[in-house]
Write a protein that holds these residues in place. Sequence first.
Motif, PDB file in Angstrom:
ATOM      1  N   SER A  25     -12.769   1.120 -10.365  1.00  0.00           N
ATOM      2  CA  SER A  25     -12.641  -0.099 -10.136  1.00  0.00           C
ATOM      3  C   SER A  25     -13.352  -0.809 -11.617  1.00  0.00           C
ATOM      4  O   SER A  25     -13.473  -1.744 -11.394  1.00  0.00           O
ATOM      5  CB  SER A  25     -12.895  -1.029  -8.770  1.00  0.00           C
ATOM      6  OG  SER A  25     -12.723   0.162  -7.933  1.00  0.00           O
ATOM      7  N   GLY A  26     -12.956  -0.352 -12.681  1.00  0.00           N
ATOM      8  CA  GLY A  26     -13.672  -0.574 -13.590  1.00  0.00           C
ATOM      9  C   GLY A  26     -15.067  -1.125 -14.030  1.00  0.00           C
ATOM     10  O   GLY A  26     -15.603  -1.620 -15.000  1.00  0.00           O
ATOM     11  N   ARG A  27     -15.852  -0.299 -12.956  1.00  0.00           N
ATOM     12  CA  ARG A  27     -17.223  -0.252 -13.207  1.00  0.00           C
ATOM     13  C   ARG A  27     -18.048   0.753 -13.760  1.00  0.00           C
ATOM     14  O   ARG A  27     -17.461   2.155 -12.163  1.00  0.00           O
ATOM     15  CB  ARG A  27     -18.051  -1.625 -11.781  1.00  0.00           C
ATOM     16  CG  ARG A  27     -17.427  -2.376 -11.983  1.00  0.00           C
ATOM     17  CD  ARG A  27     -18.664  -3.225 -10.860  1.00  0.00           C
ATOM     18  NE  ARG A  27     -19.337  -3.093 -10.208  1.00  0.00           N
ATOM     19  CZ  ARG A  27     -19.918  -4.576 -10.619  1.00  0.00           C
ATOM     20  NH1 ARG A  27     -19.459  -5.503 -10.442  1.00  0.00           N
ATOM     21  NH2 ARG A  27     -21.086  -4.650 -10.230  1.00  0.00           N
ATOM     22  N   TRP A  28     -18.822   0.725 -14.353  1.00  0.00           N
ATOM     23  CA  TRP A  28     -19.702   2.505 -14.558  1.00  0.00           C
ATOM     24  C   TRP A  28     -20.559   2.754 -13.597  1.00  0.00           C
ATOM     25  O   TRP A  28     -22.139   1.829 -13.360  1.00  0.00           O
ATOM     26  CB  TRP A  28     -20.057   2.460 -15.795  1.00  0.00           C
ATOM     27  CG  TRP A  28     -18.628   2.164 -16.994  1.00  0.00           C
ATOM     28  CD1 TRP A  28     -18.233   1.729 -18.101  1.00  0.00           C
ATOM     29  CD2 TRP A  28     -18.316   3.690 -16.955  1.00  0.00           C
ATOM     30  NE1 TRP A  28     -16.942   1.766 -19.029  1.00  0.00           N
ATOM     31  CE2 TRP A  28     -16.860   3.843 -18.242  1.00  0.00           C
ATOM     32  CE3 TRP A  28     -17.963   5.241 -16.464  1.00  0.00           C
ATOM     33  CZ2 TRP A  28     -16.010   4.481 -18.900  1.00  0.00           C
ATOM     34  CZ3 TRP A  28     -17.403   6.173 -17.312  1.00  0.00           C
ATOM     35  CH2 TRP A  28     -15.798   5.605 -18.125  1.00  0.00           C
ATOM     36  N   HIS A  29     -20.619   3.603 -13.426  1.00  0.00           N
ATOM     37  CA  HIS A  29     -21.627   3.812 -12.215  1.00  0.00           C
ATOM     38  C   HIS A  29     -22.343   5.512 -12.890  1.00  0.00           C
ATOM     39  O   HIS A  29     -22.125   6.270 -13.655  1.00  0.00           O
ATOM     40  CB  HIS A  29     -21.335   5.121 -10.545  1.00  0.00           C
ATOM     41  CG  HIS A  29     -20.878   3.639 -10.642  1.00  0.00           C
ATOM     42  ND1 HIS A  29     -21.203   2.437  -9.497  1.00  0.00           N
ATOM     43  CD2 HIS A  29     -19.581   3.629 -11.019  1.00  0.00           C
ATOM     44  CE1 HIS A  29     -20.704   1.561  -9.316  1.00  0.00           C
ATOM     45  NE2 HIS A  29     -19.330   1.635 -10.323  1.00  0.00           N
ATOM     46  N   GLU A  30     -23.550   5.727 -12.527  1.00  0.00           N
ATOM     47  CA  GLU A  30     -24.004   7.164 -12.601  1.00  0.00           C
ATOM     48  C   GLU A  30     -24.236   7.936 -11.355  1.00  0.00           C
ATOM     49  O   GLU A  30     -24.264   7.020 -10.774  1.00  0.00           O
ATOM     50  CB  GLU A  30     -25.802   6.914 -13.832  1.00  0.00           C
ATOM     51  CG  GLU A  30     -26.184   8.426 -13.706  1.00  0.00           C
ATOM     52  CD  GLU A  30     -27.620   8.895 -14.319  1.00  0.00           C
ATOM     53  OE1 GLU A  30     -28.051   7.460 -14.708  1.00  0.00           O
ATOM     54  OE2 GLU A  30     -27.985   9.675 -15.268  1.00  0.00           O
ATOM     55  N   ARG A  31     -24.158   9.351 -11.962  1.00  0.00           N
ATOM     56  CA  ARG A  31     -23.966   9.878 -10.912  1.00  0.00           C
ATOM     57  C   ARG A  31     -24.677  10.765 -10.111  1.00  0.00           C
ATOM     58  O   ARG A  31     -25.170  11.247 -10.754  1.00  0.00           O
ATOM     59  CB  ARG A  31     -22.416  10.872 -10.531  1.00  0.00           C
ATOM     60  CG  ARG A  31     -22.452  12.122  -9.314  1.00  0.00           C
ATOM     61  CD  ARG A  31     -20.772  12.705  -9.208  1.00  0.00           C
ATOM     62  NE  ARG A  31     -19.711  10.817  -9.017  1.00  0.00           N
ATOM     63  CZ  ARG A  31     -18.572  11.319  -8.872  1.00  0.00           C
ATOM     64  NH1 ARG A  31     -18.205  12.493  -8.326  1.00  0.00           N
ATOM     65  NH2 ARG A  31     -17.784  10.379  -8.437  1.00  0.00           N
ATOM     66  N   GLY A  32     -25.580  10.768  -8.721  1.00  0.00           N
ATOM     67  CA  GLY A  32     -26.298  11.496  -8.576  1.00  0.00           C
ATOM     68  C   GLY A  32     -26.598  11.951  -7.497  1.00  0.00           C
ATOM     69  O   GLY A  32     -25.221  12.477  -6.871  1.00  0.00           O
TER      70      GLY A  32
END
Length: 371
Positions: free
Chosen positions: A177-184
């Motif tokens: 949804s247009g927002r960046w996340h780091e996957r853990g």
Amino acid sequence: MTQEPGAHGATPSDRMARIIDAALARDGGWLPFDRFMALALYAPGAGYYAHGSRQFGHMPASGSDFVTAPELTPLFGRALAVQVAEALAQTGTGEVWEFGAGSGALAAQLLETLGERVARYTIVDLSGSLRERQRQTLAAWGGKVRWAGELPDRFDGVVVGNEVLDAMPVKLLVRRSGRWHERGVVRTPGGALAWEDRSTALRPPVEIESDHDYLTEIHPQARAWTATLAERLARGAVFLLDYGFPEAEYYHPQRHMGTVMCHQGHLADDNPLVAVGGKDITAHVDFTGIALAGQDAGLHVLGYTSQARFLLNCGLPDLMAQADAAQRAMAARLIHEHEMGELFKVIGFAAAGSTPWDAVGFRAGDRSHAL
Ligand SMILES: C[S@@+](CC[C@H](N)C(=O)[O-])C[C@H]1O[C@@H](n2cnc3c(N)ncnc32)[C@H](O)[C@@H]1O
């Protein structure tokens, strides 16, 4: 992988589960993917490259998980030797350094082909169990071969690394949804490993066009490794071979599933959270990032091209003409577009203290402009 119980009755997968749980406990219950990948591949006694299973080979029947170019045919090392010989002469050194030497197959091919032109061959590998295997493969070269635990502060030599960059841990970034996340990685109340994404200020090196959901990787470790190599290599050259692309292709809007893959028994899957420690985990290489990391730290780019073009430039067709039909068929896989010829690339650098030259491997079909 066979799960052999160790002295205390624990299998590598039991040990791996304990190692991951200890790391999760230390890190507040969430492990960024690069830390998870580092443990899955290299945790002592339990990581994929840290126990005695047989990774490299032609077929699943040998117990192997994947094949690499030097395992496929010695003609790979003989062709690469043409470039290494030229680089040794151009930069005035008799030292070869190989990173991530696997079974030792490429070292044997280079040592045999280069003969007296190599005064010393140094192997740097993160894996202790592979080091033992390399010692056996390379026994015939005795005192010429040595192993180094880490890079010295300054050194001269021609550095080679085949499929090393793809084995370096990557960070996973997810745009939703247009927002960046780091996957853990987390452990669920039911005891399984699962993904959890956290908001992050990290971004891919280029803007990803449009705003659809997107999974990708960034490669801080591979970049840092290249920069360290650049800073410490006084005289010499570097040749890195691996699968990957320049950043415009890597971060193409359509490549929205990332490139992380696992390999076991010559089958590929995309779930690193199962059979942890029992299979290889890799990501493709962002060759633009590697070129920039090297250049920023003083290296000169000698060239960048496909593996097929590089091996053809190094005279593989002549070597194939002298080989038997079986060897010719194996060597054809190295250069065939639909096998290793196009996906695999080669990047070459001259050390800061060496004058760049028109290197044989990049003489026709250099694609440095695409980086
Ligand atoms: C996919 S295997 C390739 C082995 C071999 N070069 C071949 O082509 O068959 C990756 C190798 O890189 C090693 N490796 C990964 N990161 C490394 C690093 N930072 N320094 C040295 N070796 C590394 C692993 O231990 C393993 O031997």
